[in-house]
Design an enzyme around this catalytic site. Sequence first.
Site, PDB file in Angstrom:
ATOM      1  N   GLU A   1       0.833  -1.215   0.000  1.00  0.00           N
ATOM      2  CA  GLU A   1       0.000   0.000   0.000  1.00  0.00           C
ATOM      3  C   GLU A   1       0.863   1.259   0.000  1.00  0.00           C
ATOM      4  O   GLU A   1       1.840   1.354   0.737  1.00  0.00           O
ATOM      5  CB  GLU A   1      -0.909  -0.013   1.233  1.00  0.00           C
ATOM      6  CG  GLU A   1      -1.814   1.207   1.316  1.00  0.00           C
ATOM      7  CD  GLU A   1      -2.861   1.052   2.396  1.00  0.00           C
ATOM      8  OE1 GLU A   1      -3.489  -0.027   2.475  1.00  0.00           O
ATOM      9  OE2 GLU A   1      -3.037   2.009   3.166  1.00  0.00           O
TER      10      GLU A   1
ATOM     11  N   ASP B   1     -13.857   9.224   6.848  1.00  0.00           N
ATOM     12  CA  ASP B   1     -14.211   9.799   8.148  1.00  0.00           C
ATOM     13  C   ASP B   1     -14.991  11.091   7.954  1.00  0.00           C
ATOM     14  O   ASP B   1     -14.668  11.877   7.066  1.00  0.00           O
ATOM     15  CB  ASP B   1     -12.936  10.054   8.961  1.00  0.00           C
ATOM     16  CG  ASP B   1     -12.303   8.741   9.373  1.00  0.00           C
ATOM     17  OD1 ASP B   1     -13.017   7.908   9.970  1.00  0.00           O
ATOM     18  OD2 ASP B   1     -11.121   8.515   9.053  1.00  0.00           O
TER      19      ASP B   1
ATOM     20  N   LYS C   1     -21.445  -6.244   5.200  1.00  0.00           N
ATOM     21  CA  LYS C   1     -20.680  -5.498   4.176  1.00  0.00           C
ATOM     22  C   LYS C   1     -19.805  -6.448   3.359  1.00  0.00           C
ATOM     23  O   LYS C   1     -19.743  -6.339   2.133  1.00  0.00           O
ATOM     24  CB  LYS C   1     -19.830  -4.428   4.868  1.00  0.00           C
ATOM     25  CG  LYS C   1     -18.965  -3.601   3.931  1.00  0.00           C
ATOM     26  CD  LYS C   1     -18.249  -2.452   4.642  1.00  0.00           C
ATOM     27  CE  LYS C   1     -17.074  -2.904   5.480  1.00  0.00           C
ATOM     28  NZ  LYS C   1     -16.225  -1.788   5.947  1.00  0.00           N
TER      29      LYS C   1
END
Length: 286
Positions: free
Chosen positions: A17, A109, A163
């Site tokens: 990442e 967020d 989810k």
Amino acid sequence: MQRIDDLLRSGTTLSFEFFPPKTDEGHAAFTAAFDDLAELRPNFASVTYGALGSTRSQTEALVNELNAQHTFPTMPHLTCIGHTRQELAELITSYRDAGVKNILALAGDPPADGTDAGDFVYADELIALIREIGDFCVGVAAFPELHPRSPSREEDRRRLAAKLELADFGMTQFFFDVDHYARLVEELGELGCDVPLIPGVMPFVSVPGTRRMAAMNGSSIPDDLNARMESVASDPDATRALGIDVAVDLSAALLEQGVPGLHLYTMNRAASVREVTDRLGLRAPA
Ligand code: FAD
């Protein structure tokens, strides 16, 4: 372009990442780190998306550039809070038209000042929009030690399982104790969810930075590790060495448990990640 769900079906993945650099100097460091780690032939890479879309165009440009340059796929992260449905639809359509096959779908967020947060609140709404627009492989975030906004363990796991069922794989926040991952997988299993969950491992390079991120993300630092961190905090080389040792031990324990893949947070630096993969003997096949 390869889909990550297909890669997961054919073996344990190795992925890295990165985040979009903000300056020219940062961009040079990013490119050097990415090119260095690309030599390890990861199965895929990912590029984060700045809070509230602050790196919207940078993430997209980088992902398209990296996908054009490398044979393995680079997946964009995408957060929905702070965007209109229209803005998200345009970006997803643009990824689809550029041939991108994988997206990490996140809520993001909410703005700290309580301003208008946009059309979507939760990641599952973004997944639905992505599915409407294209045939993507969709990943989602998972928090082994619970999402900080979850009111209870039971609700966290119930919502996460729901989810994951809409997605193709999950990817976790960083953690330091292998038992957190094992417990997460077990609790999801009890809810009938066995969607592959790739653990995220961070070879840390800064003690204050790690403590800050851990507090923000709800990742606990075990007492013995905290004491070891304290003893190296003022020495950058010793901190980096400890970060590598901890990441190697954790990754080895995870691989022993048969995890579907290993996702290493690079922080746009190659050296620590290289040492971790070397010590684990990890080389993706040619
Ligand atoms: P959600 O899955 O929507 O969950 C958020 C909270 O809401 C949870 O407590 C959940 O239980 C609850 N919830 C979910 N659905 C509902 C519902 N229908 N009703 C009520 N409650 C609900 N952030 C960035 O800004 N950029 C990035 O690139 C980025 N990359 C990340 C990569 C990984 C691997 C991880 C683990 C996190 C990443 N994040 C990133 C952080 C993430 O955006 C935040 O943690 C955010 O607070 C939550 O995102 P989520 O997708 O987990 O949210």
